[in-house]
Design an enzyme around this catalytic site. Structure first.
Site, PDB file in Angstrom:
ATOM      1  N   LYS A  75       0.813  -1.209   0.000  1.00 28.16           N
ATOM      2  CA  LYS A  75       0.000   0.000   0.000  1.00 28.16           C
ATOM      3  C   LYS A  75       0.847   1.259   0.000  1.00 28.16           C
ATOM      4  CE  LYS A  75      -3.762   0.346  -0.097  1.00 28.16           C
ATOM      5  NZ  LYS A  75      -4.545   0.479  -1.340  1.00 28.16           N
ATOM      6  N   HIS A  96      -1.578   5.363  -5.906  1.00 23.79           N
ATOM      7  CA  HIS A  96      -2.901   5.988  -6.044  1.00 23.79           C
ATOM      8  C   HIS A  96      -2.829   7.465  -5.637  1.00 23.79           C
ATOM      9  CE1 HIS A  96      -4.611   2.050  -6.791  1.00 23.79           C
ATOM     10  NE2 HIS A  96      -4.096   1.597  -5.667  1.00 23.79           N
ATOM     11  N   GLU A 118       0.230   0.541 -10.089  1.00 22.81           N
ATOM     12  CA  GLU A 118      -1.030   0.692 -10.836  1.00 22.81           C
ATOM     13  C   GLU A 118      -0.886   1.381 -12.178  1.00 22.81           C
ATOM     14  OE1 GLU A 118      -0.961   4.390  -8.155  1.00 22.81           O
ATOM     15  OE2 GLU A 118      -0.387   2.280  -7.993  1.00 22.81           O
ATOM     16  N   SER A 134      -7.105  -6.426  -8.832  1.00 18.55           N
ATOM     17  CA  SER A 134      -8.433  -6.140  -9.375  1.00 18.55           C
ATOM     18  C   SER A 134      -9.262  -7.406  -9.433  1.00 18.55           C
ATOM     19  CB  SER A 134      -8.307  -5.526 -10.777  1.00 18.55           C
ATOM     20  OG  SER A 134      -7.675  -4.264 -10.727  1.00 18.55           O
ATOM     21  N   VAL A 239     -15.020   1.302 -12.312  1.00 20.51           N
ATOM     22  CA  VAL A 239     -14.455   2.113 -13.388  1.00 20.51           C
ATOM     23  C   VAL A 239     -13.025   2.505 -13.054  1.00 20.51           C
ATOM     24  CG1 VAL A 239     -16.672   2.999 -14.153  1.00 20.51           C
ATOM     25  CG2 VAL A 239     -15.405   4.227 -12.388  1.00 20.51           C
TER      26      VAL A 239
END
Length: 372
Positions: A75, A96, A118, A134, A239
């Site tokens: 993370k 992220h 990612e 995912s 999405v």
């Protein structure tokens, strides 16, 4: 290279950056791997397994960060971690950054080279390091939705699969990518009625073929979303715009049109969420209610299955991590797909979608590349 693996400290995060199997591969390549004591316990990997694989154990995270040329995590670094990063150090993990200006500023201030799982790509335009999580998240989203629908968890009291003579739940999946496909197939397998909204016609054909026509596909539009929300018992937000903040497909006013006790599961919450009313939750306190609709917005859904998730993640990240360890930042010059993972370098943002989302300047990474 000296590779460090600290214990994850985000709430309810039990995955680990390197498994013992992966450590053995790094050691075989001639690298020194230091693992914080207890880092793998949550995923079922003992300290003894790491030592057997060739790792050194460190008593604390500070020592791991101080002695490593590259930090491998799962993370995004927390505030106490990003202050331990330094110039010239490589960070390889999920970041992220688009919805997280504070972390972005922390990484920029550190001077480190932050490579995000990612945004690494492959030759087919996919996201190979995001895909395994995912897959896990898409499947967990369905289990979580089924649990949340039960009355004692705040839902409407609907059995997800139904029984003879009583209809099952109707599940609306927004997006037909990796998360959406896994959610749709899992929900279908549990007996739900499933609708996927997607904008890629070839992808809709693929979903139709893979599910034998048992999953309904519709072209995603404002009108289609509004029509399907009226019928849905569960909505799974799946999405993704690579590296960018997720688009808000469901607004606050839409909730009043939904069934009381229906469930929203926002798998896109790591990228800011695709529902206007979403905010990140944890496995300890996963849900909240807005206008009678239950929101499940856990920001690390795969963390609920840390053994499976850690092994799946390492299967995907290992070749890229080894390339970074073997060649340092030159690995990014050798592999343009790995280079797409670079988000921050020497205090500058090097990924356009992150810069755009945060209203900051973007720099060409090769223009700020370290010399030598």
């Amino acid at each position: 290279m000296r590779v460090g693996v600290p214990k994850e400290i985000k709430t309810n995060e039990h995955r680990v950056g390197l498994t013992p199997t992966a450590v053995r591969e790094y050691v075989a390549h001639g690298h020194q791997v230091t693992v914080e004591a207890g880092a793998g316990l949550g995923a079922g990997f003992t300290d003894e397994a790491y030592v057997k694989a060739g790792a050194r154990l460190s008593p604390d995270a500070a020592t791991v960060f101080a002695g490593a040329d590259m930090i491998v995590k799962v993370k995004e670094p927390q505030p106490t971690e990003w202050v331990r990063l330094r110039e010239g150090q490589i960070l390889f993990t999920y970041l992220h950054l688009a919805p997280d200006p504070e972390q972005t500023k922390g990484l920029m201030a550190s001077g480190c080279a932050a490579v995000a799982y990612e945004t690494v790509t492959d030759a087919r335009g996919g996201l190979p390091l995001l895909a395994p999580m995912s897959e896990v998240a898409g499947r967990i989203a369905v289990f979580s939705a089924a649990e949340t629908l039960l009355k004692h968890n705040g839902g409407m009291g609907l059995l997800f699969c139904g029984v003879p003579g009583v209809a099952p739940a109707r599940v609306l999946v927004l997006g037909g990518g990796v998360v959406g496909m896994n959610s749709a197939r899992m929900a279908m397998g549990l007996g739900a009625e499933v609708v996927v909204l997607e904008r890629s016609i070839p992808r809709m054909r693929e979903i139709d073929e893979l599910t034998g026509g048992r999953v309904i596909t519709r072209y995603s539009s404002i009108g289609a979303i509004e029509e399907e929300l009226l019928k849905a018992d569960v909505v799974i937000g799946a999405v993704l715009v690579p590296g960018a903040e997720a688009p808000k497909l469901i607004k606050r006013e839409h909730l009043k049109q939904m069934k009381p006790g229906s469930v929203l599961v926002d798998v896109a919450i790591d990228q800011g969420g695709c529902f206007e009313t979403s905010h990140a939750t944890t496995h300890e306190d996963p849900t909240y209610v807005v206008d009678g609709v239950v929101h499940y917005c856990v920001a690390n859904m795969p963390g609920a299955a840390p053994r499976t998730s850690s092994e799946a993640l390492n299967n995907a990240t290992l070749p890229f991590g080894l390339a970074l360890a073997d060649h340092g930042l030159n690995a990014l010059k050798r592999d343009p797909h790995l280079a797409r993972g670079l988000n921050v370098l020497k205090g500058q943002i090097t990924y356009p979608a992150v810069a755009q989302a945060l209203g900051l300047d973007w720099s060409d990474p090769f223009g700020v590349w370290p010399h030598g």
